[in-house]
Design a protein around this motif. Structure first.
Motif, PDB file in Angstrom:
ATOM      1  N   ILE B   3       0.858  -1.195   0.000  1.00 39.65           N
ATOM      2  CA  ILE B   3       0.000   0.000   0.000  1.00 39.65           C
ATOM      3  C   ILE B   3       0.890   1.239   0.000  1.00 39.65           C
ATOM      4  N   LEU B   4       0.560   2.200  -0.851  1.00 37.42           N
ATOM      5  CA  LEU B   4       1.251   3.486  -0.834  1.00 37.42           C
ATOM      6  C   LEU B   4       0.298   4.538  -0.286  1.00 37.42           C
ATOM      7  N   TYR B   5       0.595   5.073   0.893  1.00 37.79           N
ATOM      8  CA  TYR B   5      -0.169   6.195   1.442  1.00 37.79           C
ATOM      9  C   TYR B   5       0.359   7.450   0.772  1.00 37.79           C
ATOM     10  N   ASP B   6      -0.539   8.194   0.149  1.00 37.72           N
ATOM     11  CA  ASP B   6      -0.094   9.253  -0.755  1.00 37.72           C
ATOM     12  C   ASP B   6      -1.192  10.318  -0.854  1.00 37.72           C
ATOM     13  N   TYR B   7      -0.858  11.423  -1.501  1.00 37.61           N
ATOM     14  CA  TYR B   7      -1.799  12.546  -1.666  1.00 37.61           C
ATOM     15  C   TYR B   7      -1.601  13.087  -3.077  1.00 37.61           C
ATOM     16  N   PRO B   8      -2.684  13.325  -3.829  1.00 33.07           N
ATOM     17  CA  PRO B   8      -2.516  13.636  -5.258  1.00 33.07           C
ATOM     18  C   PRO B   8      -1.600  14.820  -5.558  1.00 33.07           C
ATOM     19  N   ARG B   9      -1.625  15.847  -4.711  1.00 32.68           N
ATOM     20  CA  ARG B   9      -0.841  17.036  -5.033  1.00 32.68           C
ATOM     21  C   ARG B   9       0.649  16.870  -4.685  1.00 32.68           C
ATOM     22  N   SER B  10       0.979  15.849  -3.870  1.00 37.90           N
ATOM     23  CA  SER B  10       2.377  15.625  -3.488  1.00 37.90           C
ATOM     24  C   SER B  10       3.162  15.082  -4.670  1.00 37.90           C
ATOM     25  N   ARG B  11       4.296  15.657  -4.940  1.00 36.88           N
ATOM     26  CA  ARG B  11       5.150  15.097  -5.981  1.00 36.88           C
ATOM     27  C   ARG B  11       6.125  14.073  -5.407  1.00 36.88           C
ATOM     28  N   ARG B 110       6.363  26.531  -4.316  1.00 37.22           N
ATOM     29  CA  ARG B 110       5.113  26.110  -4.979  1.00 37.22           C
ATOM     30  C   ARG B 110       3.938  26.129  -4.006  1.00 37.22           C
ATOM     31  N   MET B 111       4.155  25.630  -2.805  1.00 39.85           N
ATOM     32  CA  MET B 111       3.074  25.592  -1.818  1.00 39.85           C
ATOM     33  C   MET B 111       2.619  27.019  -1.481  1.00 39.85           C
ATOM     34  N   LEU B 112       3.580  27.925  -1.279  1.00 32.54           N
ATOM     35  CA  LEU B 112       3.226  29.322  -0.996  1.00 32.54           C
ATOM     36  C   LEU B 112       2.480  29.930  -2.183  1.00 32.54           C
ATOM     37  N   LYS B 113       2.936  29.641  -3.392  1.00 33.11           N
ATOM     38  CA  LYS B 113       2.349  30.216  -4.610  1.00 33.11           C
ATOM     39  C   LYS B 113       0.917  29.725  -4.814  1.00 33.11           C
ATOM     40  N   ILE B 114       0.704  28.406  -4.725  1.00 34.19           N
ATOM     41  CA  ILE B 114      -0.630  27.893  -5.068  1.00 34.19           C
ATOM     42  C   ILE B 114      -1.649  28.146  -3.956  1.00 34.19           C
ATOM     43  N   THR B 115      -1.170  28.474  -2.745  1.00 28.61           N
ATOM     44  CA  THR B 115      -2.112  28.849  -1.682  1.00 28.61           C
ATOM     45  C   THR B 115      -2.207  30.367  -1.537  1.00 28.61           C
ATOM     46  N   GLY B 116      -1.543  31.110  -2.415  1.00 27.28           N
ATOM     47  CA  GLY B 116      -1.605  32.578  -2.388  1.00 27.28           C
ATOM     48  C   GLY B 116      -0.850  33.211  -1.237  1.00 27.28           C
ATOM     49  N   SER B 165      11.015  18.745 -10.465  1.00 27.76           N
ATOM     50  CA  SER B 165      11.372  19.467 -11.693  1.00 27.76           C
ATOM     51  C   SER B 165      10.138  19.737 -12.545  1.00 27.76           C
ATOM     52  N   SER B 166       9.124  18.872 -12.424  1.00 26.57           N
ATOM     53  CA  SER B 166       7.925  19.002 -13.260  1.00 26.57           C
ATOM     54  C   SER B 166       7.016  20.135 -12.796  1.00 26.57           C
ATOM     55  N   VAL B 167       7.276  20.724 -11.625  1.00 28.45           N
ATOM     56  CA  VAL B 167       6.395  21.785 -11.110  1.00 28.45           C
ATOM     57  C   VAL B 167       7.142  23.104 -10.861  1.00 28.45           C
ATOM     58  N   VAL B 168       8.262  23.290 -11.550  1.00 27.61           N
ATOM     59  CA  VAL B 168       9.024  24.537 -11.389  1.00 27.61           C
ATOM     60  C   VAL B 168       8.147  25.741 -11.737  1.00 27.61           C
ATOM     61  N   GLU B 169       7.396  25.632 -12.826  1.00 30.57           N
ATOM     62  CA  GLU B 169       6.540  26.748 -13.249  1.00 30.57           C
ATOM     63  C   GLU B 169       5.435  27.013 -12.218  1.00 30.57           C
ATOM     64  N   GLU B 170       4.902  25.966 -11.597  1.00 29.24           N
ATOM     65  CA  GLU B 170       3.861  26.154 -10.558  1.00 29.24           C
ATOM     66  C   GLU B 170       4.418  26.920  -9.362  1.00 29.24           C
ATOM     67  N   ALA B 171       5.730  26.874  -9.176  1.00 29.07           N
ATOM     68  CA  ALA B 171       6.372  27.624  -8.095  1.00 29.07           C
ATOM     69  C   ALA B 171       6.620  29.075  -8.492  1.00 29.07           C
ATOM     70  N   GLY B 172       6.242  29.426  -9.735  1.00 28.41           N
ATOM     71  CA  GLY B 172       6.426  30.809 -10.194  1.00 28.41           C
ATOM     72  C   GLY B 172       7.824  31.089 -10.719  1.00 28.41           C
ATOM     73  N   ILE B 173       8.538  30.030 -11.120  1.00 27.63           N
ATOM     74  CA  ILE B 173       9.928  30.184 -11.577  1.00 27.63           C
ATOM     75  C   ILE B 173       9.996  29.962 -13.085  1.00 27.63           C
ATOM     76  N   ASP B 174      10.637  30.889 -13.773  1.00 28.40           N
ATOM     77  CA  ASP B 174      10.805  30.837 -15.230  1.00 28.40           C
ATOM     78  C   ASP B 174      11.901  29.823 -15.581  1.00 28.40           C
ATOM     79  N   THR B 175      11.621  28.925 -16.528  1.00 33.45           N
ATOM     80  CA  THR B 175      12.622  27.919 -16.898  1.00 33.45           C
ATOM     81  C   THR B 175      13.464  28.347 -18.111  1.00 33.45           C
TER      82      THR B 175
END
Lengths: 203, 203
Positions: B3-11, B110-116, B165-175
Motif C-alpha cells: 500500500i502506498l499512502y499518498d496525496y494527489p498534489r504531493s510530488r 510552490r506551496m506558498l504560490k498555489i495557496t496565495g 522538476s515538473s512543477v518549477v513553473e507552478e512555483a512561479g519560476i521561469d525555466t
C-alpha cells in the motif's frame, strides 16, 4: 589515498570524517575556502556541478559529491550499512529525512544566526526555525522509543543525522522540548571513535 | 500488494508511482488527506514519525517512509539501480541533491504560490526561489553535458529529480534560463512508461 574537499564549518563534510574515524579509513582532507568563493570556480564546478563541499576524489580522479552519498560509499560493506534490501531502506529512510527536513532548516537558520543576518531576514529565519522544530519533533517521537535511528543499532544513519543535530543550539533553537533527542545525541558522542567537528584539518 | 499512502498534489508520492509504472510493479494507492490533518494523527504517526506522505506499507505491515527510500527499495535489483558500489553512489548523489537542494525550495515556493501565501511571506518566498534557481543552475550545468542524471542512462535518479522538476513553473519560476534542464525533462516525459502525476488514484 582519497581526498575529501571540505570546509571546517560545514557539518556535511563532518559526516564523511566521522565515517572514516569509525571505520579507520585513510582520508586526506583538503580545505576548499567557501568564503573566498573557491567552490564556485570552474575547476571546482567540474568536480561538483552544485558548487558545494564535500566532494570525495578517488585515486583515479573520479569525483563523488553529496555528503550522504559519500558516507554511504565509505560505509558499504561495513557494519554501519546492512546489505539486506529492507534493512538498507530503513537506514536510507533517515538519511533522506536528514537531507530534506533537518539539514536545510538547521543549516540555514545557523548560517543566518552566526553571520548576524537572522535580524535582517527575520521571516526567513523564523520559517526555518519552525521547520527545524517540526523535524526535531519527529526525531523526538522516534528516539522516545528507539535508542538508534534504525535497526536498533548504530549505523551510518546516526552519523549523518548527528552532523546537523550537533549544531541545533548554534541555530538559536532550544533543545529542552526534545529530551530523547538530546539523550541520543549523547549516545553518539560517547562512542569511542567519535571525533570533534574540526578533526582532519591541519592545525 | 503493498500500500502506498499518498496525496494527489504531493510530488514525493509520484516518485514511487513512477518507479512502479516503469517496472510494472503492483501498488495500491490509499489517499491520506493532508488538508484534513490525517498525516498528523496518531495512527499515521505510528507509520511515519515525521507525519508526511508517502509511506509504503508492505504486506507484513512493515512501514517505509521517505519517497527516495521507497523509490530505491522498489528499484533494487532492476535496471533503474546498479549494484556496483561506485555506480550506485553516483545515482544516490543526485537523489540526495534532490532532497536537500531541489525539493525543499521548489516544494515550499510552490506551496506558498498555489495557496496565495507568497505575497504574505514575500521574503520566505524570495529566499526559496533564489535557492531553487541555484539548484536549477546546477542541473543546467550537468545536463548541458549529460543526457541523464548518472551513468549515461535513465535511472531512479532521473525519476526522483523529475518529480519536483515538473512543477518549477507552478512555483512561479521561469525555466527559460535552463534549456538543457528543460530538454532533459522532455526526455523523461517521452519514455513509454511515463505517467501523469495523478496516476494511481481512484477517479
Amino acid at each position: 589515498m582519497p581526498i575529501l574537499y571540505d570546509y571546517p564549518r560545514s557539518r556535511n563534510g563532518y559526516k564523511a570524517r566521522l565515517v572514516a574515524s569509525h571505520l579507520g579509513l585513510p582520508l586526506q582532507v583538503v580545505t576548499t575556502d567557501l568564503m573566498a568563493g573557491e567552490s564556485r570556480q570552474a575547476d571546482f564546478l567540474a568536480k561538483n556541478a552544485a558548487g558545494k563541499v564535500p566532494v570525495l576524489e578517488l585515486e583515479d580522479g573520479t569525483c563523488l559529491p553529496e555528503s550522504n552519498a559519500i558516507a554511504l560509499f565509505l560505509a558499504e560493506g561495513s557494519a554501519l550499512l546492512p546489505d539486506a534490501k529492507l534493512e538498507r531502506a530503513q537506514v536510507l529512510r533517515w538519511m533522506f529525512f536528514e537531507q530534506s527536513q533537518l539539514l536545510p532548516n538547521i543549516g540555514l537558520a545557523r548560517m543566518l544566526k552566526i553571520t548576524g543576518r537572522d535580524t535582517q531576514r527575520p521571516d526567513v529565519y523564523a520559517q526555518r526555525v519552525e521547520a527545524a522544530q517540526d523535524a526535531l519533533s519527529a526525531l523526538e517521537r522516534h528516539f522516545a522509543g528507539n535508542d538508534w535511528a534504525a535497526l536498533g543499532r548504530f549505523t551510518v544513519a546516526d552519523i549523518v543525522l548527528y552532523a546537523y543535530s550537533s549544531v541545533v543550539e548554534e541555530a538559536g533553537i532550544d533543545t529542552a522540548p526534545y529530551p530523547a533527542f538530546v539523550a541520543w545525541r549523547r549516545r553518539v558522542e560517547s562512542l569511542p571513535a567519535h571525533i570533534p567537528p574540526d578533526w582532519g584539518f591541519a592545525a
